[in-house]
Design a protein around this motif. Sequence first.
Motif, PDB file in Angstrom:
ATOM      1  N   GLN A 126       0.783  -1.245   0.164  1.00 39.26           N
ATOM      2  CA  GLN A 126      -0.053  -0.204  -0.133  1.00 39.26           C
ATOM      3  C   GLN A 126       0.878   1.098   0.054  1.00 39.26           C
ATOM      4  O   GLN A 126       0.543   2.405  -0.692  1.00 39.26           O
ATOM      5  N   ILE A 127       1.750   1.200   0.795  1.00 38.71           N
ATOM      6  CA  ILE A 127       2.993   2.405   0.723  1.00 38.71           C
ATOM      7  C   ILE A 127       3.358   2.561  -0.581  1.00 38.71           C
ATOM      8  O   ILE A 127       3.761   3.619  -0.945  1.00 38.71           O
ATOM      9  N   ASP A 128       3.967   1.476  -1.078  1.00 35.23           N
ATOM     10  CA  ASP A 128       4.457   1.748  -2.624  1.00 35.23           C
ATOM     11  C   ASP A 128       3.463   2.311  -3.592  1.00 35.23           C
ATOM     12  O   ASP A 128       3.984   2.901  -4.316  1.00 35.23           O
ATOM     13  N   ALA A 129       2.210   1.876  -3.514  1.00 32.54           N
ATOM     14  CA  ALA A 129       1.199   2.194  -4.463  1.00 32.54           C
ATOM     15  C   ALA A 129       0.940   3.618  -4.251  1.00 32.54           C
ATOM     16  O   ALA A 129       0.913   4.352  -4.991  1.00 32.54           O
ATOM     17  N   GLU A 130       0.867   4.203  -2.994  1.00 26.70           N
ATOM     18  CA  GLU A 130       0.488   5.532  -2.761  1.00 26.70           C
ATOM     19  C   GLU A 130       1.887   6.187  -3.260  1.00 26.70           C
ATOM     20  O   GLU A 130       1.625   7.333  -3.696  1.00 26.70           O
TER      21      GLU A 130
END
Length: 72
Positions: free
Chosen positions: A26-30
Motif C-alpha cells: 500500500q505504501i509503494d502504491a501511494e
Amino acid sequence: MHTIEEQERAAYQRGDTTLAATLAAQIDAENELAAVPAAREELLDEIAHLKRILKDALADDCWRERAAAAIA
C-alpha cells in the motif's frame, strides 16, 4: 491513529509478515500515485517541445514533405 509506516513496523515486530507485506504494498502504491502528476507534467512538456520542433520543420520548405509524412 498510527501512520501506515508505523503499522507496517508494528506488524513486522509482531511477526505478522502478511499484514506487513500488505501495508508495504500500500505504501509503494501511494508513492507511485504521488509521482503521477510529475510524470504527467514531464510528458506534457515533452509533447510541447516536439510540437515546437514539428512547427519549425513544417515552416522550413526543405523539411515540409518529410514532416508532413511523419505525422500522417
